[in-house]
Design a protein around this motif. Structure first.
Motif, PDB file in Angstrom:
ATOM      1  N   ASP A  92       0.832  -1.211   0.000  1.00 52.25           N
ATOM      2  CA  ASP A  92       0.000   0.000   0.000  1.00 52.25           C
ATOM      3  C   ASP A  92       0.862   1.254   0.000  1.00 52.25           C
ATOM      4  O   ASP A  92       0.563   2.238  -0.693  1.00 52.25           O
ATOM      5  CB  ASP A  92      -0.927   0.003   1.219  1.00 52.25           C
ATOM      6  CG  ASP A  92      -1.903  -1.171   1.190  1.00 52.25           C
ATOM      7  OD1 ASP A  92      -2.155  -1.686   0.079  1.00 52.25           O
ATOM      8  OD2 ASP A  92      -2.388  -1.562   2.263  1.00 52.25           O
ATOM      9  N   ARG A  93       1.952   1.207   0.769  1.00 54.95           N
ATOM     10  CA  ARG A  93       2.835   2.374   0.815  1.00 54.95           C
ATOM     11  C   ARG A  93       3.508   2.616  -0.537  1.00 54.95           C
ATOM     12  O   ARG A  93       3.612   3.762  -0.987  1.00 54.95           O
ATOM     13  CB  ARG A  93       3.894   2.181   1.899  1.00 54.95           C
ATOM     14  CG  ARG A  93       4.899   3.325   1.987  1.00 54.95           C
ATOM     15  CD  ARG A  93       5.913   3.061   3.063  1.00 54.95           C
ATOM     16  NE  ARG A  93       5.387   3.352   4.376  1.00 54.95           N
ATOM     17  CZ  ARG A  93       5.810   2.777   5.503  1.00 54.95           C
ATOM     18  NH1 ARG A  93       6.747   1.843   5.442  1.00 54.95           N
ATOM     19  NH2 ARG A  93       5.292   3.109   6.661  1.00 54.95           N
TER      20      ARG A  93
ATOM     21  N   SER B 299       4.265   5.759  -5.412  1.00 51.44           N
ATOM     22  CA  SER B 299       4.270   5.836  -6.881  1.00 51.44           C
ATOM     23  C   SER B 299       3.284   6.884  -7.382  1.00 51.44           C
ATOM     24  O   SER B 299       3.588   7.644  -8.324  1.00 51.44           O
ATOM     25  CB  SER B 299       3.917   4.473  -7.470  1.00 51.44           C
ATOM     26  OG  SER B 299       4.858   3.494  -7.075  1.00 51.44           O
ATOM     27  N   GLU B 300       2.131   6.937  -6.730  1.00 51.46           N
ATOM     28  CA  GLU B 300       1.132   7.945  -7.108  1.00 51.46           C
ATOM     29  C   GLU B 300       1.645   9.356  -6.851  1.00 51.46           C
ATOM     30  O   GLU B 300       1.480  10.259  -7.688  1.00 51.46           O
ATOM     31  CB  GLU B 300      -0.157   7.694  -6.331  1.00 51.46           C
ATOM     32  CG  GLU B 300      -1.296   8.633  -6.714  1.00 51.46           C
ATOM     33  CD  GLU B 300      -2.534   8.394  -5.880  1.00 51.46           C
ATOM     34  OE1 GLU B 300      -3.460   9.235  -5.962  1.00 51.46           O
ATOM     35  OE2 GLU B 300      -2.583   7.382  -5.125  1.00 51.46           O
ATOM     36  N   ALA B 301       2.296   9.547  -5.688  1.00 49.35           N
ATOM     37  CA  ALA B 301       2.824  10.869  -5.351  1.00 49.35           C
ATOM     38  C   ALA B 301       3.930  11.289  -6.320  1.00 49.35           C
ATOM     39  O   ALA B 301       3.965  12.437  -6.787  1.00 49.35           O
ATOM     40  CB  ALA B 301       3.343  10.863  -3.913  1.00 49.35           C
TER      41      ALA B 301
ATOM     42  N   ARG C 108       8.797  17.453   2.861  1.00 49.46           N
ATOM     43  CA  ARG C 108       8.561  16.302   3.744  1.00 49.46           C
ATOM     44  C   ARG C 108       8.008  15.111   2.953  1.00 49.46           C
ATOM     45  O   ARG C 108       8.368  13.961   3.208  1.00 49.46           O
ATOM     46  CB  ARG C 108       7.602  16.689   4.858  1.00 49.46           C
ATOM     47  CG  ARG C 108       8.235  17.555   5.928  1.00 49.46           C
ATOM     48  CD  ARG C 108       7.203  17.975   6.959  1.00 49.46           C
ATOM     49  NE  ARG C 108       7.811  18.612   8.114  1.00 49.46           N
ATOM     50  CZ  ARG C 108       8.126  19.899   8.185  1.00 49.46           C
ATOM     51  NH1 ARG C 108       7.886  20.687   7.137  1.00 49.46           N
ATOM     52  NH2 ARG C 108       8.670  20.406   9.266  1.00 49.46           N
ATOM     53  N   VAL C 109       7.119  15.398   2.011  1.00 48.71           N
ATOM     54  CA  VAL C 109       6.582  14.330   1.166  1.00 48.71           C
ATOM     55  C   VAL C 109       7.697  13.687   0.351  1.00 48.71           C
ATOM     56  O   VAL C 109       7.798  12.453   0.250  1.00 48.71           O
ATOM     57  CB  VAL C 109       5.487  14.887   0.228  1.00 48.71           C
ATOM     58  CG1 VAL C 109       4.927  13.777  -0.651  1.00 48.71           C
ATOM     59  CG2 VAL C 109       4.364  15.530   1.026  1.00 48.71           C
ATOM     60  N   LEU C 110       8.579  14.502  -0.208  1.00 48.83           N
ATOM     61  CA  LEU C 110       9.689  13.989  -1.008  1.00 48.83           C
ATOM     62  C   LEU C 110      10.663  13.168  -0.156  1.00 48.83           C
ATOM     63  O   LEU C 110      11.194  12.157  -0.622  1.00 48.83           O
ATOM     64  CB  LEU C 110      10.422  15.151  -1.676  1.00 48.83           C
ATOM     65  CG  LEU C 110       9.780  15.701  -2.956  1.00 48.83           C
ATOM     66  CD1 LEU C 110      10.380  17.049  -3.315  1.00 48.83           C
ATOM     67  CD2 LEU C 110       9.964  14.722  -4.109  1.00 48.83           C
ATOM     68  N   GLN C 111      10.899  13.602   1.078  1.00 47.62           N
ATOM     69  CA  GLN C 111      11.788  12.848   1.960  1.00 47.62           C
ATOM     70  C   GLN C 111      11.247  11.449   2.217  1.00 47.62           C
ATOM     71  O   GLN C 111      11.988  10.458   2.182  1.00 47.62           O
ATOM     72  CB  GLN C 111      11.959  13.591   3.285  1.00 47.62           C
ATOM     73  CG  GLN C 111      12.800  14.846   3.199  1.00 47.62           C
ATOM     74  CD  GLN C 111      12.781  15.617   4.502  1.00 47.62           C
ATOM     75  OE1 GLN C 111      13.060  15.068   5.557  1.00 47.62           O
ATOM     76  NE2 GLN C 111      12.423  16.888   4.441  1.00 47.62           N
ATOM     77  N   THR C 112       9.938  11.357   2.478  1.00 45.50           N
ATOM     78  CA  THR C 112       9.328  10.047   2.713  1.00 45.50           C
ATOM     79  C   THR C 112       9.371   9.195   1.448  1.00 45.50           C
ATOM     80  O   THR C 112       9.637   7.987   1.513  1.00 45.50           O
ATOM     81  CB  THR C 112       7.870  10.226   3.183  1.00 45.50           C
ATOM     82  OG1 THR C 112       7.843  11.113   4.296  1.00 45.50           O
ATOM     83  CG2 THR C 112       7.261   8.903   3.576  1.00 45.50           C
TER      84      THR C 112
ATOM     85  N   TYR D  29      11.419   5.423   1.061  1.00 51.42           N
ATOM     86  CA  TYR D  29      10.744   4.138   0.866  1.00 51.42           C
ATOM     87  C   TYR D  29      10.575   3.730  -0.599  1.00 51.42           C
ATOM     88  O   TYR D  29      10.102   2.629  -0.864  1.00 51.42           O
ATOM     89  CB  TYR D  29       9.351   4.177   1.514  1.00 51.42           C
ATOM     90  CG  TYR D  29       9.384   4.331   3.009  1.00 51.42           C
ATOM     91  CD1 TYR D  29       9.804   3.282   3.827  1.00 51.42           C
ATOM     92  CD2 TYR D  29       8.987   5.519   3.621  1.00 51.42           C
ATOM     93  CE1 TYR D  29       9.832   3.420   5.203  1.00 51.42           C
ATOM     94  CE2 TYR D  29       9.006   5.663   4.997  1.00 51.42           C
ATOM     95  CZ  TYR D  29       9.430   4.611   5.786  1.00 51.42           C
ATOM     96  OH  TYR D  29       9.451   4.746   7.144  1.00 51.42           O
ATOM     97  N   CYS D  30      10.929   4.587  -1.541  1.00 51.52           N
ATOM     98  CA  CYS D  30      10.663   4.263  -2.944  1.00 51.52           C
ATOM     99  C   CYS D  30      11.703   3.284  -3.484  1.00 51.52           C
ATOM    100  O   CYS D  30      12.724   2.999  -2.846  1.00 51.52           O
ATOM    101  CB  CYS D  30      10.647   5.532  -3.794  1.00 51.52           C
ATOM    102  SG  CYS D  30      12.252   6.315  -3.982  1.00 51.52           S
ATOM    103  N   SER D  31      11.453   2.785  -4.696  1.00 54.71           N
ATOM    104  CA  SER D  31      12.392   1.877  -5.345  1.00 54.71           C
ATOM    105  C   SER D  31      13.577   2.665  -5.913  1.00 54.71           C
ATOM    106  O   SER D  31      13.537   3.900  -5.997  1.00 54.71           O
ATOM    107  CB  SER D  31      11.687   1.115  -6.468  1.00 54.71           C
ATOM    108  OG  SER D  31      11.240   2.017  -7.465  1.00 54.71           O
ATOM    109  N   GLN D  32      14.613   1.952  -6.325  1.00 54.98           N
ATOM    110  CA  GLN D  32      15.808   2.617  -6.841  1.00 54.98           C
ATOM    111  C   GLN D  32      15.513   3.347  -8.146  1.00 54.98           C
ATOM    112  O   GLN D  32      16.065   4.425  -8.399  1.00 54.98           O
ATOM    113  CB  GLN D  32      16.918   1.584  -7.062  1.00 54.98           C
ATOM    114  CG  GLN D  32      18.254   2.171  -7.440  1.00 54.98           C
ATOM    115  CD  GLN D  32      18.807   3.099  -6.371  1.00 54.98           C
ATOM    116  OE1 GLN D  32      18.721   2.801  -5.172  1.00 54.98           O
ATOM    117  NE2 GLN D  32      19.349   4.233  -6.779  1.00 54.98           N
ATOM    118  N   THR D  33      14.624   2.793  -8.963  1.00 55.85           N
ATOM    119  CA  THR D  33      14.268   3.454 -10.228  1.00 55.85           C
ATOM    120  C   THR D  33      13.589   4.790  -9.970  1.00 55.85           C
ATOM    121  O   THR D  33      13.909   5.805 -10.606  1.00 55.85           O
ATOM    122  CB  THR D  33      13.335   2.541 -11.050  1.00 55.85           C
ATOM    123  OG1 THR D  33      13.926   1.255 -11.180  1.00 55.85           O
ATOM    124  CG2 THR D  33      13.075   3.138 -12.426  1.00 55.85           C
TER     125      THR D  33
END
Length: 655
Positions: free
Chosen positions: A115-116, A121-123, A142-146, A150-154
């Motif tokens: 879910d995260r 990905s949506e953000a 703050r949104v970009l930091q999160t 947690y995002c993928s390397q791509t």
């Protein structure tokens, strides 16, 4: 006549102020438009028509619309106005609101990974192409930091590629700087290298910025040795800043760099002074890269430049520096080469921070240096010793906190300080060192110029060398007071030693079993270096010996988890050292614990305690145990190690 006066009075009362005639017979106030003329004959007031209120769209009177709003309505109205202003001022305000709602969901701890990742990905999809524009907002950053966390390397590569051209601008922004730090934490080796190369030519200017210096420090900590060297070399010389090929040399010390590239030392000093001075004036001294630069600067600085830097650092600024390896070395140099006034400033600047400094790995070294250098023992007692006394037990049991105490009990002991730490305590600045200055003068005297004829020039050289010799007498490294006198005043006369003995007596068993507390207990029980505690605190030390013996006199426990102090790894070795180095304690322990009971402790870790009586250099201690231990050795109950047998044979053959 009387009737005429009464009629005139009545007429005056009935006249309005507007109908009173002026001096020229005209009225003082002009009648309003739409009002009827004043009937002078009848004395009536002028007619004033009442204005009709405009009706509202709902048909209500304006009185109802002008009624005061409630607090809730006022808040709603103010919020709507604020939202409208933000919509006009911020280009991506609606996008930020959407991202904030997504952020509230993705930052929860109990959310599933799938879910995260969908929310992230949506953000990122919504921010794509607009990341540099919204990164400076306190919400979007703050949104970009999160997302980066947690995002993928791509997805992280996509964010990095958009941010890369704007790194220098973001490094000085109070909100975007946190995003840059997060990017550095999760960057790949190639991305980190690209970031360090993007800082080229801007390191000095960023270090002068309160926010930008944080980014340089973060890159310095995250980088490897080559990348650190690249950041440092730019601060040494203009040539190293302009020509990238010169920064590829392997030498790390500034002295070696100057020798390798044949740089002019005066040019390097001028450049480094122009870099360092604004940083010190702004008080940006918390970062390890600055500490490294200062150490290199002091290694080549002349006498006046080095003294100027030390004078600026002597005070509250130094407290913010001594948490790093190079920072603690600078603190040690400030204490050793500073004047009495500067040392006083340093000690006063540490007020109410002594415990925090004592528990720090590098700060404790500076505190140990202060205790063995500063001559003003009254000031040290008031600020340092009194604060240490408030939590002596915790300090004794702490790896770093015990160092100032051990430095007073046994100064510069290699058992308690590593070789690197000993080197830090013995550091000195070449231009301020009395030994170096004396050696240079002696070399100049040994190699005189033979080609010149004796004359005025030779006399001038001799006078200059004499003047330099006089200056070297004033270059004193450390305090002028006798070290033993200083220790006596700080340990005994201040009451610190008595407090330490009380703590050791109350917590004997805990200290014996502790990896760090056992060393303080050993030094106290033996009376400290040069027996400094015995003359005035002999009775207290005898009480401590009795307390150790009473713990050792407890019977052997049959419980599997509980060890006797003779069988414990730390305590058995501490008691063995005490037997070897303190004959008084050995006599007390033998009489109270071991007399007639040696066979119980002849095996295991406890056998080391029994062997200590035979290995003691004191004849009386050996005689105490000789009769009882010889039969045990003959019967093979008490075994002597092969190494000790070989050494004994060697001694006998030598005799």
């Amino acid at each position: 006549m009387a009737a005429h006066k009464e009629d005139s009075k009545k007429l005056k009362r009935k006249q309005s102020p507007a109908s009173k005639p002026g001096r020229d017979g005209s009225s003082t106030k002009k009648p309003k438009l739409g009002s009827s003329k004043v009937d002078d004959n009848n004395g009536k007031k002028p007619f004033k028509p009442v204005k009709k209120h405009a009706k509202s769209s709902h048909g209500e009177d304006s009185k109802q619309t002008k009624e005061p709003l409630s607090k809730r309505d006022r808040r709603i109205e103010a919020k709507e106005l604020a939202e409208a202003r933000k919509m006009k001022r911020k280009r991506h305000y609606s996008l930020e609101q959407e991202l904030a709602k997504l952020w509230e969901k993705m930052r929860k701890r109990n959310i599933a990974k799938e879910d995260r990742s969908k929310l992230i990905s949506e953000a990122i999809q919504k921010m794509k192409g607009k990341i540099p524009e919204i990164a400076t907002s306190h919400v979007s950053s703050r949104v970009l930091q999160t997302c980066v966390k947690y995002c993928s390397q791509t997805e992280r590569d996509v964010v990095f590629s958009e941010l890369r051209p704007h790194f220098l601008n973001f490094a000085c922004n109070p909100y975007a700087v946190h995003l840059v730090k997060k990017m550095l934490d999760s960057a790949s080796k190639r991305q980190l290298g690209d970031f360090v190369s993007s800082l080229r030519g801007q390191v000095a200017s960023l270090l002068r910025h309160m926010v930008g210096s944080v980014v340089v420090e973060h890159a310095y900590q995250a980088g490897n040795g080559t990348q650190r060297q690249e950041l440092l070399l730019e601060l040494y010389s203009t040539e190293l800043q302009l020509f990238k090929d010169l920064s590829l040399i392997k030498e790390s010390r500034l002295v070696d760099v100057i020798a390798k590239l044949n740089l002019q030392i005066n040019s390097v000093l001028r450049h480094m002074t122009s870099v360092i001075q604004p940083i010190l004036e702004k008080g940006i001294v918390d970062h390890s890269i600055i500490h490294r630069v200062l150490m290199e600067y002091l290694s080549i600085a002349d006498k006046f430049s080095a003294a100027d830097v030390l004078e600026q650092l002597s005070g509250p600024l130094l407290v913010r520096m001594i948490h790093t390896k190079d920072g603690s070395r600078i603190g040690t140099l400030c204490v050793k080469h500073g004047s009495a006034k500067e040392r006083k400033k340093i000690v006063k600047g540490m007020k109410s921070h002594i415990l925090k400094i004592a528990y720090d790995q590098y700060g404790s070294l500076v505190l140990a240096c202060i205790c063995s250098t500063v001559d003003d023992t009254k000031l040290l007692t008031k600020i340092v010793i009194r604060e240490l006394q408030t939590s002596l037990k915790d300090l004794v049991l702490d790896k770093n906190g015990r160092r100032p105490i051990l430095q007073l009990l046994h100064p510069n002991c290699s058992r308690y300080f590593s070789p690197d730490e000993m080197a830090s305590l013995n550091l000195s600045i070449p231009s301020l060192s009395a030994k170096v200055a004396a050696e240079s003068i002696s070399k100049a005297e040994e190699n005189p110029e033979t080609n010149e004829e004796p004359g005025d020039e030779e006399n001038d050289v001799k006078e200059d060398s004499m003047a330099e010799g006089d200056e070297t007498e004033d270059l004193v490294e450390g305090g002028k007071k006798d070290p033993l006198t200083r220790r006596q005043e700080l340990l005994v006369e201040s009451g610190l030693a008595e407090s330490i003995i009380d703590v050791c007596t109350e917590n004997v068993e805990e200290l014996l079993r502790s990896n760090f507390g056992k060393e303080v207990l050993y030094e106290v029980a033996t009376g400290g270096s040069e027996g400094i505690l015995f003359p005035s605190l002999g009775e207290k030390l005898n009480t401590l010996h009795e307390a150790i013996a009473s713990v050792a006199a407890e019977p052997k426990s049959e419980e599997p988890g509980k060890e006797h102090v003779f069988e414990n790894f730390h305590s058995s070795r501490t008691i063995r050292k005490l037997i070897l180095d303190s004959p008084g304690f050995a006599a007390v322990l033998w009489k109270r614990v071991l007399n007639g009971k040696c066979s119980l402790w002849a095996q295991g870790h406890s056998s080391k305690v029994i062997h200590a009586f035979l290995d003691s250099t004191d004849d009386k201690v050996r005689e105490l145990a000789k009769k009882e231990l010889q039969p045990l050795i003959k019967d093979g109950v008490l075994k002597i190690s092969e190494h000790k047998e070989v050494t004994k044979k060697c001694k006998l053959s030598a005799e």
